[in-house]
Design an enzyme around this catalytic site. Structure first.
Site, short mmCIF file in Angstrom:
data_model
loop_
_atom_site.label_atom_id
_atom_site.label_comp_id
_atom_site.label_asym_id
_atom_site.label_seq_id
_atom_site.Cartn_x
_atom_site.Cartn_y
_atom_site.Cartn_z
N TYR A 1 91.78 -15.04 -0.38
CA TYR A 1 92.58 -14.84 0.84
C TYR A 1 93.97 -14.32 0.46
CZ TYR A 1 89.01 -18.21 2.45
OH TYR A 1 87.83 -18.87 2.72
N TRP B 1 97.91 -16.61 6.40
CA TRP B 1 97.14 -17.16 7.52
C TRP B 1 98.01 -18.16 8.28
CZ3 TRP B 1 94.09 -14.51 4.31
CH2 TRP B 1 92.88 -14.01 4.79
N TRP C 1 97.49 -21.01 10.38
CA TRP C 1 97.52 -22.47 10.22
C TRP C 1 97.56 -22.89 8.76
CZ3 TRP C 1 92.95 -25.90 12.32
CH2 TRP C 1 91.74 -25.54 11.73
N GLY D 1 89.35 -21.45 13.23
CA GLY D 1 89.51 -21.77 11.82
C GLY D 1 88.26 -22.43 11.23
N ASP E 1 85.10 -21.32 11.10
CA ASP E 1 84.33 -20.10 11.32
C ASP E 1 82.85 -20.30 11.67
OD1 ASP E 1 86.78 -19.54 10.23
OD2 ASP E 1 86.06 -18.13 8.73
N TYR F 1 80.49 -24.21 3.72
CA TYR F 1 81.74 -23.97 4.43
C TYR F 1 81.99 -25.01 5.52
CZ TYR F 1 85.27 -20.24 4.91
OH TYR F 1 86.42 -19.49 4.90
N TRP F 2 81.95 -24.63 6.79
CA TRP F 2 82.29 -25.56 7.86
C TRP F 2 81.05 -26.27 8.42
CZ3 TRP F 2 87.19 -27.02 8.61
CH2 TRP F 2 88.19 -26.20 8.08
N GLU G 1 88.98 -25.45 -2.19
CA GLU G 1 88.95 -25.21 -0.75
C GLU G 1 88.27 -26.37 -0.01
OE1 GLU G 1 86.97 -21.55 0.31
OE2 GLU G 1 88.07 -21.40 2.21
C1 2M8 Z 1 88.74 -19.11 6.56
O1 2M8 Z 1 88.68 -18.03 7.48
C2 2M8 Z 1 88.82 -16.66 7.08
C3 2M8 Z 1 88.85 -15.82 8.35
O2 2M8 Z 1 89.99 -16.11 9.09
C4 2M8 Z 1 87.72 -16.16 6.16
O3 2M8 Z 1 86.69 -16.83 5.99
O4 2M8 Z 1 87.89 -15.07 5.61
C5 2M8 Z 1 88.76 -20.43 7.36
O5 2M8 Z 1 88.47 -21.52 6.52
C6 2M8 Z 1 90.12 -20.64 8.04
O6 2M8 Z 1 90.20 -21.92 8.62
C7 2M8 Z 1 91.27 -20.45 7.07
O7 2M8 Z 1 92.48 -20.47 7.79
C8 2M8 Z 1 91.14 -19.13 6.26
C9 2M8 Z 1 92.18 -19.04 5.14
O8 2M8 Z 1 92.18 -20.21 4.36
O9 2M8 Z 1 89.85 -19.02 5.68
#
Ligand code: 2M8
Length: 414
Positions: free
Chosen positions: A18, A22, A24, A157, A159, A342-343, A386
């Site tokens: 990432y 972002w 939050w 968040g 996803d 993931y989620w 993560e």
């Molecule tokens: C994740 O989301 C992003 C898209 O926004 C991704 O998967 O590329 C989620 O876990 C989200 O909650 C989080 O804010 C972001 C960056 O850590 O990654």
């Protein structure tokens, strides 16, 4: 780790996976910076607000122009969004996140003992925070509804949470071809599926087609919800913003009557008596989404849930997750549970932070402390990753994860 992931004015959630800012993430990350570099914590939040739209929205991604090739989707998938950005040249996505950024501004401010510095920070950010919360009450409301709507799983968040599986089943596909970049440093088994991504990109196109007008979008989309966590975060943010205003001897940003009406709508929409849990609401199919997940527990952080219901929800959720590490994002008995994906099952420190904060608000102080201890033990054994396997804590997802580092610092300081 925060210094290592520092991009200057903001912190990358993780160095490879990432590479941008972002919304939050920065909120949680600022709480970590505040424990050892207070000006940097303020900068983190102010950098996020620099990406604000004319309408008040603070986008979920604030792109770093130096790293556009390293992440998909980039701002080219959000061409219309760029016209909404107030500060020319800032590149953003076209959706937001639960507004914990406001709560972070309150908490970061509280971390400064010098009143002049504290008040100067709150004075700088207050107008943007007021506009951000007001955006949910104007641009994000359907007719005759008090609660805002959430329009994309990325906005929540969470996803690929099973809460959003109706979207997956809708079989949406985007018009434009695309190539995912998210599985080069993280295993495919720990990421959303291709059908999830098809739906995510198709929704981006729908939002762009509607130029972010929620009524137009809703008329043509299978995804529009009252997200229990977003709603609770909004309420908590409104209370914290009022606290900022009171400290500055300014009038409240959100009237007390509005908060009372919002809380009543929250209970009526989200509380499910038979399940004894808080759920999301599907605004397209007009029903509660009765999928138990930790979102209803993380939502306790907003301080909106009735304490007795909150306590009942915590007991119920613990029962459903017996045998797992806390807080498992999906109970293992659910057909949609996937320990690594993931989620859909893993433990996330940010969820634990929200849950612990929520437990304190409903007088479950010992439970909150136990959850923090459990979270710190997880970090000590498995590192600042993560997320974690809910059975044995094995590390999952991206490594060197900023909000995991930041929330650990915040817990240790307390
Ligand atoms: C994740 O989301 C992003 C898209 O926004 C991704 O998967 O590329 C989620 O876990 C989200 O909650 C989080 O804010 C972001 C960056 O850590 O990654």
């Amino acid at each position: 780790m925060l210094r290592g992931n520092d991009a200057g004015a903001w912190t990358r959630p993780s160095p490879r996976q990432y590479p941008h800012q972002w919304n939050w993430d920065s909120a949680f990350i600022s709480l970590g910076w505040a424990t050892f570099d207070w000006p940097r914590a303020c900068l983190e939040l102010e950098a996020m607000l620099a990406a604000q739209w004319w309408e008040g929205m603070v986008p979920h991604v604030h792109y770093d122009p130096r790293h556009l090739a390293a992440y998909f989707p980039g701002p080219d998938r959000w061409p219309r969004a760029q016209r909404h950005v107030r500060n020319a040249g800032q590149l953003t996505s076209g959706i937001t996140n639960p507004p914990v950024l406001v709560t972070a501004a309150w908490l970061v401010g509280l971390g400064q003992a010098d009143q002049t510095l504290r008040h100067a920070f709150w004075r700088r950010v207050r107008p943007a925070l007021i506009q951000y919360l007001a955006y949910f009450g104007s641009a994000r409301r359907l007719p005759d509804q008090l609660l805002p709507v959430m329009v994309h799983p990325w906005e929540s968040g969470w996803d690929n949470s099973p809460r959003w599986d109706a979207l997956r089943r809708s079989g949406l596909k985007p018009r434009q071809p695309y190539e995912r970049l998210d599985r080069s440093s993280v295993n495919a088994s720990e990421r959303p599926t291709d059908s999830d991504y098809d739906a995510y990109l198709a929704l981006v196109e729908k939002l762009e087609d509607a130029d972010f007008d929620v009524q137009l979008y809703r008329a043509d989309s299978p995804f529009c919800v009252h997200d229990v966590l977003l709603d609770a975060a909004w309420y908590g943010a409104a209370c914290d913003l009022n606290r900022i205003c009171r400290s500055l001897s300014e009038p409240p940003a959100v009237a007390a009557e509005r908060l009372t009406a919002f809380a009543a709508a929250f209970e009526a929409t989200h509380w499910d008596e038979p399940a004894q849990l808080y759920f999301d609401w599907d605004c397209i199919r007009h029903h509660r989404i009765r999928t138990p997940t930790a979102a209803g527990i993380a939502a306790l952080a907003g301080g909106v849930a009735e304490p007795q219901r909150g306590q009942a929800a915590w007991r119920r959720y613990k029962e459903l997750c017996r045998g797992t590490l806390a807080v498992c994002t999906v109970p293992p008995g659910e057909p949609s549970f996937e320990a690594e994906r993931y989620w859909r099952g893993p433990v996330w420190l940010q969820v634990n932070w929200l849950a612990a904060r929520g437990l304190e608000q409903i007088a479950l102080v010992a439970e909150a402390r136990a959850l923090v201890e459990e979270s710190l033990a997880l970090v000590q054994e498995h590192g600042l990753v993560e997320c974690f396997d809910p059975w044995d804590g094995s590390p999952l997802g991206a490594r060197d994860f900023s909000w995991s580092a930041a929330l650990t610092l915040a817990w240790l300081e307390r």
